[in-house]
Design an enzyme around this catalytic site. Structure first.
Site, short mmCIF file in Angstrom:
data_model
loop_
_atom_site.label_atom_id
_atom_site.label_comp_id
_atom_site.label_asym_id
_atom_site.label_seq_id
_atom_site.Cartn_x
_atom_site.Cartn_y
_atom_site.Cartn_z
N PRO A 219 0.83 -1.22 0.00
CA PRO A 219 0.00 0.00 0.00
C PRO A 219 0.86 1.26 0.00
O PRO A 219 1.85 1.36 0.73
CB PRO A 219 -0.81 -0.13 1.30
CG PRO A 219 -0.84 -1.59 1.59
CD PRO A 219 0.48 -2.13 1.11
N LYS A 223 0.55 2.55 -7.16
CA LYS A 223 -0.04 1.73 -8.23
C LYS A 223 -1.13 2.51 -8.97
O LYS A 223 -1.14 2.55 -10.21
CB LYS A 223 -0.64 0.45 -7.61
CG LYS A 223 0.38 -0.42 -6.88
CD LYS A 223 -0.23 -1.70 -6.37
CE LYS A 223 -1.21 -1.45 -5.25
NZ LYS A 223 -0.58 -0.89 -4.04
N GLU A 441 18.40 2.93 27.88
CA GLU A 441 18.76 3.36 26.52
C GLU A 441 20.26 3.52 26.36
O GLU A 441 20.80 3.27 25.27
CB GLU A 441 18.05 4.68 26.19
CG GLU A 441 16.53 4.62 26.26
CD GLU A 441 15.94 3.54 25.37
OE1 GLU A 441 16.58 3.19 24.35
OE2 GLU A 441 14.86 3.03 25.69
N ASP A 517 12.13 -5.71 23.60
CA ASP A 517 13.47 -6.19 23.26
C ASP A 517 13.51 -7.71 23.26
O ASP A 517 14.12 -8.33 22.38
CB ASP A 517 14.49 -5.64 24.26
CG ASP A 517 14.50 -4.12 24.28
OD1 ASP A 517 14.23 -3.52 23.22
OD2 ASP A 517 14.78 -3.54 25.35
#
Length: 645
Positions: A219, A223, A441, A517
């Site tokens: 999508p 097209k 992080e 994770d």
């Protein structure tokens, strides 16, 4: 088609005109019915009282209408004295009565000052006047109802007509130059344009143009846009319809619409017939789920016959169809002679994404410092529609911040908003979770920098995003990657465990923050064992326990796994996960000082890019071909090493 549109436009006008005439006739009828004021309503007198007034001489006016030879209807006025005496003023009162005729009554009626004898025909006229409003109302209702029935009948007759809309090339206004990132698809479909422009060139050689072209792609890859460009470049009529427009609850309607659509297209040859989302009507008839669907199958059969049947005549009609599910289409629809060619609209690569971004930034005001190549490299997997949405989001973000031009920060922020959700600075995060997120992080980022085959780090943030993120580590590949090596997958699993290991080392506890994770690590490990043959179980493909069960009935059945094989698979996956955890733990224990330093900097700045991280830690990420630091090299586990089971 134009005649049908005019008919549809005239129907609402006719209904409005009928409603206006209905209101007018009702108004006239009301005036006729209520034309006599209520104050002049005549008093009904019995015959005895009438004869008394007549004998006394109080009848001043009388209009006699014979109802029958012996019955008379009399209307008129009689007087009432308002006081004593002959000279007192008189009041006139209207009356009506119904009496039997006699000679004595005739002799007294002659003495009335104003006497009038009417014929019986006047009574019929009065009757007609009183009934006329009702007749008018009934006539109007009949006309209005019959018109609605005729229109409904015409609608029922049009129920099986095609719903395809014809669009002329000047209404499309789409060229091949407006489509970026699909060079191969444009080259492959240009043959159709050349045939529509000069069919004689192909016919003289004896070649036949493909009767149908199937546009396949995810999508948003363009097209429909490519089909419009073909019609616009060729300069021929363009019929467009959706696959869902054929399917109805009544059996036979879809097949009738298919036949009418091709008949209409043949009247405008050469032309293009575009069926969007053809999987709605072209789904395979061999599916064993949900039973049969007579209407869909009849529609598909009609489509197959019209495209290439015994009596099909499709000279000059080229069918284009678009779908993102070619696997569910019927094999008879995909064979040569119907859809001879399949054009794949793939997701754009880095070069294609850069071209698409260049096209879309022409519509917005962009600062000179914007580097679209960075945005193209950090948006792998984005379709053309998603890139257009990214540019629009960046423009909205710049306007929201009262900037006249879109900056690089706006584009990167819009990219992050599209991928992970908008920053939620209003979310209240307690200090403990904030520290936990910073170390989590920082663990991901540090392990990624120490793994030579890991995807390079781009940016780290502890600002909540979307519904689930408390922070994120963004990785930016240097180029598009279509295959992954075993070393890259092992490093990717180690990076996934960096956050969980950092929690263990710093806080001595673990949280639910590593759920995503662990899911990613398990997915990679299961693929290595069951699909890619990257484990001690050898190069054998094993059935994935989470495979899709809704498959075609003619698809090959998956091999069943025995309990011993399933146990070996689970042990191999667990071994890979443990190795990834141990590698990340050894790296972070060795570089704990850098972990602490990076986490404290994240608590202060909240967001850091790779340049700031490299300057802070005074280190460069380890890349493939370079020697890792001595302490890191000693800590790594070789790919083939795994604990004894």
């Amino acid at each position: 088609m134009a005649e049908n549109n005019n008919t549809r436009q005239e129907r609402p006008r006719a209904g409005k005109a009928a409603l206006v005439w209905l209101v007018i006739f009702l108004f006239i009828g009301a005036l006729l019915i209520f034309r006599t004021p209520a104050s002049d309503k005549p008093q009904v007198l019995p015959q005895s009282e009438f004869e008394t007034l007549l004998a006394r001489g109080d009848i001043l006016e009388a209009a006699v209408t014979p109802e029958s030879p012996r019955v008379l209807n009399i209307e008129g006025k009689f007087s009432i004295r308002t006081g004593a005496g002959e000279k007192t003023p008189q009041k006139k009162v209207s009356f009506r009565t119904r009496v039997l005729d006699s000679d004595r009554l005739d002799a007294q009626l002659v003495k009335v000052p104003k006497m009038n004898v009417e014929s019986g025909n006047d009574n019929w006229w009065a009757l007609i006047i009183s009934v006329l409003p009702v007749l008018l109302v009934l006539i109007v209702i009949y006309i209005f109802t019959s018109r609605q029935i005729r229109q409904a009948g015409r609608g029922a007759m049009d129920f099986g007509k095609s719903r395809a809309r014809m669009v002329t090339p000047d209404q499309l206004n789409v060229k091949f130059d407006d489509i970026a990132g699909a060079d191969e698809a444009k080259e492959e479909i240009k043959e159709i344009v050349e045939y529509l422009k000069d069919p004689l060139k192909f016919q003289m050689v004896g070649g036949k143009i493909p009767k149908g072209c199937l546009l396949v792609g995810s999508p948003g890859t363009g097209k429909t846009l490519l089909a419009k460009a073909v019609a616009c470049e060729a300069g021929v009529p363009f019929f467009t319809i959706s696959g869902s427009d054929f399917v109805e609850m009544f059996v036979g309607v879809g097949a009738s619409r298919v036949r009418d659509m091709f008949e209409e297209a043949r009247k405008n040859t050469p032309c293009l017939l575009f069926i969007d989302e053809i999987d709605a009507v072209g789904r395979s008839r061999f599916s064993g789920w949900g039973g049969g669907h007579d209407e869909r199958e009849q529609t598909l059969n009609a489509l197959l016959v019209e495209m290439d049947g015994l009596e099909s005549n499709r000279a000059g009609v080229i069918v284009l169809a678009a779908t993102n599910r070619p696997d569910v289409l019927d094999p008879a629809l995909l064979r040569p002679g119907r859809f001879d060619r399949r054009v794949v609209m793939d997701l754009p690569d880095i070069k294609g994404r850069l071209q698409i971004l260049t096209v879309h930034v022409k519509n917005i005001r962009v600062d000179e410092s914007v580097d679209l190549e960075v945005i193209a490299r950090t948006t792998p997997g984005f379709s053309g529609a998603e890139l257009a949405n990214l540019c629009n989001e960046a423009a909205l973000l710049a306007a929201r911040n009262n900037r006249e031009k879109v900056t690089q920060a706006d584009l990167e922020s819009a990219r992050d908003n599209v991928c992970y959700g908008r920053e939620r600075r209003s979310r209240k995060v307690v200090e403990r979770e904030r520290r936990l997120t910073a170390y989590h992080e920082a663990g991901h980022a540090l392990v990624a920098m120490l793994c030579e085959h890991a995807t390079p780090v781009h940016k780290v943030t502890i600002i909540p995003r979307g519904q689930a993120f408390l922070g994120a580590t963004f990785m930016m590949p240097k180029e598009d990657v279509y295959t992954r090596s075993k070393l890259e997958m092992l490093d990717s699993m180690a990076v996934s465990m960096g956050g969980r290991v950092a929690e263990e080392l710093i806080f001595g506890d673990i949280t639910t923050g590593a759920a995503a994770d662990i899911e990613q690590l398990t997915h990679i490990a299961r693929g290595m064992v069951c699909i890619y043959g990257m484990s001690e179980l050898g190069t054998v493909r094993y059935t994935d326990a989470h495979a899709q069960v809704h498959v075609r009935i003619d698809a090959p059945m998956p091999d069943a796994l025995g309990p011993e094989t399933a146990r070996e698979i689970d042990l191999a996956i667990r071994s890979l996960a443990k190795n990834a955890h141990d590698r990340a733990k050894t790296m972070l224990e060795t570089h704990r000082d850098k972990l602490e330093k990076l986490a404290l900097a994240l608590l202060e700045k909240e967001t850091m890019d790779i340049a700031e991280i490299e300057e802070l830690l005074d280190m460069k990420p380890v890349t493939a071909g370079e020697e890792a630091p001595a302490e890191t090299a000693a800590a790594e586990v070789t790919p083939d090493e795994s604990p004894a089971v």
